[in-house]
Design a protein around this motif. Structure first.
Motif, mmCIF file in Angstrom:
data_model
loop_
_atom_site.group_PDB
_atom_site.id
_atom_site.type_symbol
_atom_site.label_atom_id
_atom_site.label_comp_id
_atom_site.label_asym_id
_atom_site.label_seq_id
_atom_site.Cartn_x
_atom_site.Cartn_y
_atom_site.Cartn_z
ATOM 1 N N PRO A 93 8.699 4.621 -10.401
ATOM 2 C CA PRO A 93 8.386 3.193 -10.468
ATOM 3 C C PRO A 93 8.505 2.528 -9.087
ATOM 4 O O PRO A 93 9.012 3.126 -8.130
ATOM 5 C CB PRO A 93 9.434 2.641 -11.439
ATOM 6 N N ALA A 94 8.084 1.280 -9.024
ATOM 7 C CA ALA A 94 8.041 0.557 -7.749
ATOM 8 C C ALA A 94 9.412 0.409 -7.118
ATOM 9 O O ALA A 94 9.560 0.566 -5.894
ATOM 10 C CB ALA A 94 7.405 -0.818 -7.963
ATOM 11 N N ASP A 95 10.443 0.116 -7.928
ATOM 12 C CA ASP A 95 11.771 -0.088 -7.341
ATOM 13 C C ASP A 95 12.313 1.198 -6.729
ATOM 14 O O ASP A 95 12.984 1.185 -5.692
ATOM 15 C CB ASP A 95 12.744 -0.662 -8.369
ATOM 16 N N LEU B 298 0.826 -1.205 0.000
ATOM 17 C CA LEU B 298 0.000 0.000 0.000
ATOM 18 C C LEU B 298 0.863 1.260 0.000
ATOM 19 O O LEU B 298 0.595 2.219 -0.745
ATOM 20 C CB LEU B 298 -0.925 0.006 1.226
ATOM 21 N N ALA B 299 1.911 1.251 0.820
ATOM 22 C CA ALA B 299 2.795 2.416 0.905
ATOM 23 C C ALA B 299 3.516 2.651 -0.410
ATOM 24 O O ALA B 299 3.686 3.810 -0.845
ATOM 25 C CB ALA B 299 3.802 2.215 2.041
ATOM 26 N N LEU B 300 3.959 1.574 -1.059
ATOM 27 C CA LEU B 300 4.645 1.731 -2.345
ATOM 28 C C LEU B 300 3.723 2.362 -3.376
ATOM 29 O O LEU B 300 4.135 3.239 -4.157
ATOM 30 C CB LEU B 300 5.136 0.369 -2.850
ATOM 31 N N GLY B 301 2.453 1.951 -3.387
ATOM 32 C CA GLY B 301 1.501 2.537 -4.322
ATOM 33 C C GLY B 301 1.325 4.033 -4.081
ATOM 34 O O GLY B 301 1.251 4.830 -5.029
ATOM 35 N N ILE B 302 1.292 4.407 -2.795
ATOM 36 C CA ILE B 302 1.141 5.832 -2.455
ATOM 37 C C ILE B 302 2.369 6.622 -2.894
ATOM 38 O O ILE B 302 2.254 7.706 -3.498
ATOM 39 C CB ILE B 302 0.917 5.984 -0.940
#
Length: 248
Positions: free
Chosen positions: A192-194, A180-184
Motif C-alpha cells: 500500500p501507499a503508506d 510517481l515513485a510511490l506508484g512504482i
C-alpha cells in the motif's frame, strides 16, 4: 535597529535598482548646488552603491567602502542620519574624512531609508565646500528618504511574493515526483501507499538523501522515462523566450 537590505531577485532587483538610480538623480536636482548624491545598500551585509548622480559621489563611496568605516556605514548600522560638515577635520572615521575631502567632498550628509525598523539603504549628499549642506537641503533629503521607503517596502513585498511562488512551484514538482515513485514502488512490491512511503523515508534517513531526490531516482529507473516526467506539467514561473518558446 537592524541594517541590511533584504535579498531581492531577478526583475524585482532590476526594478529597485532603476528606482534608486532615478531617486539619486532626482534628489540631486531637488537639492540644487551639491557635488553629488549616492545611494547605497548593504544586501547580505556587504555595502555597495547602487546609484550615484556624479562620478565624485561614486568615488567617495568607494573610498569609504575600501577603508571600512564612514558616515554611510554608520548610518546603515544605526539607522540615524549623520551630518559631517567638515570631512577634512573629522576624525570619527579614521582616514576616510581626509581622503574624501582630498577627492573633492568637503562635507556630507547621510540619511537612512527605513522600512519599519530596518535600514534598507542610505542616501549620501556630498558638497564641495565646508558646511555647505544647508538645513533646508538636509530636510529635503530626509523627506526624500521617507518617500523612497514606500517604494522599497513595495519592492520587498514583491520579492517575498516571488520567493513564495518559487517555493510553491518547487513543492508541486517534488510532490509530482514523489507520487510517481510511490506508484512504482506500490506496483513493484505489491504494497500500500503508506508502506511505499515508509520505504522512501527509511532510505532517506539511512542515506542522508532527500526524499524527493530518491523518488526521482525511482522514476528514472523506469525504461523510457524522460526528464519531462520529473517536472510539473505547468509552472506559473514559465516565461516565453524571444522566439515564443517556454523557458524553464
Amino acid at each position: 535597529m537592524t541594517g541590511g537590505a533584504p535579498s531581492l531577485q531577478g526583475p524585482v532587483q532590476r526594478l529597485v535598482t532603476d528606482f534608486l538610480e532615478l531617486s539619486a538623480t532626482g534628489i540631486h536636482d531637488r537639492l540644487g548646488d551639491v557635488a553629488g548624491v549616492a545611494v547605497s545598500t548593504a544586501e547580505g551585509r556587504r555595502p555597495r552603491t547602487l546609484a550615484a548622480s556624479t562620478t565624485l559621489a561614486a568615488d567617495v563611496d568607494r573610498i569609504q567602502f575600501r577603508i571600512g568605516v564612514g558616515p554611510c556605514l554608520a548610518a546603515l548600522t544605526s539607522g540615524v542620519a549623520l551630518h559631517a560638515p567638515d570631512l577634512a577635520g573629522d576624525d570619527r572615521w579614521g582616514d576616510y574624512g581626509p581622503q574624501a575631502a582630498a577627492r573633492g567632498a568637503a562635507s556630507c550628509y547621510s540619511v537612512p531609508v527605513l522600512v519599519g525598523d530596518t535600514c534598507v539603504a542610505v542616501f549620501k549628499v556630498y558638497a564641495s565646500e565646508v558646511d555647505a549642506i544647508t538645513p533646508d537641503q538636509r530636510a529635503t533629503a530626509d523627506l526624500v528618504a521617507k518617500e523612497v521607503s514606500g517604494g522599497f517596502a513595495l519592492a520587498m513585498h514583491l520579492g517575498r511574493q516571488a520567493s513564495d511562488l518559487d517555493d510553491l512551484t518547487a513543492l508541486l514538482a517534488h510532490r509530482r515526483v514523489i507520487d510517481l515513485a510511490l506508484g512504482i514502488l506500490m506496483e513493484r512490491g505489491r504494497v500500500p501507499a503508506d508502506a511505499a512511503f515508509g520505504l522512501l523515508t527509511q532510505q532517506s534517513q539511512s542515506s542522508n538523501v532527500k526524499v524527493h531526490e530518491l523518488a526521482a531516482d525511482v522514476v528514472r529507473s523506469i525504461p523510457g522515462t524522460s526528464s519531462d516526467d520529473l517536472v510539473p506539467p505547468y509552472s506559473p514561473r514559465d516565461e516565453p523566450d524571444a522566439a515564443g518558446a517556454v523557458v524553464r
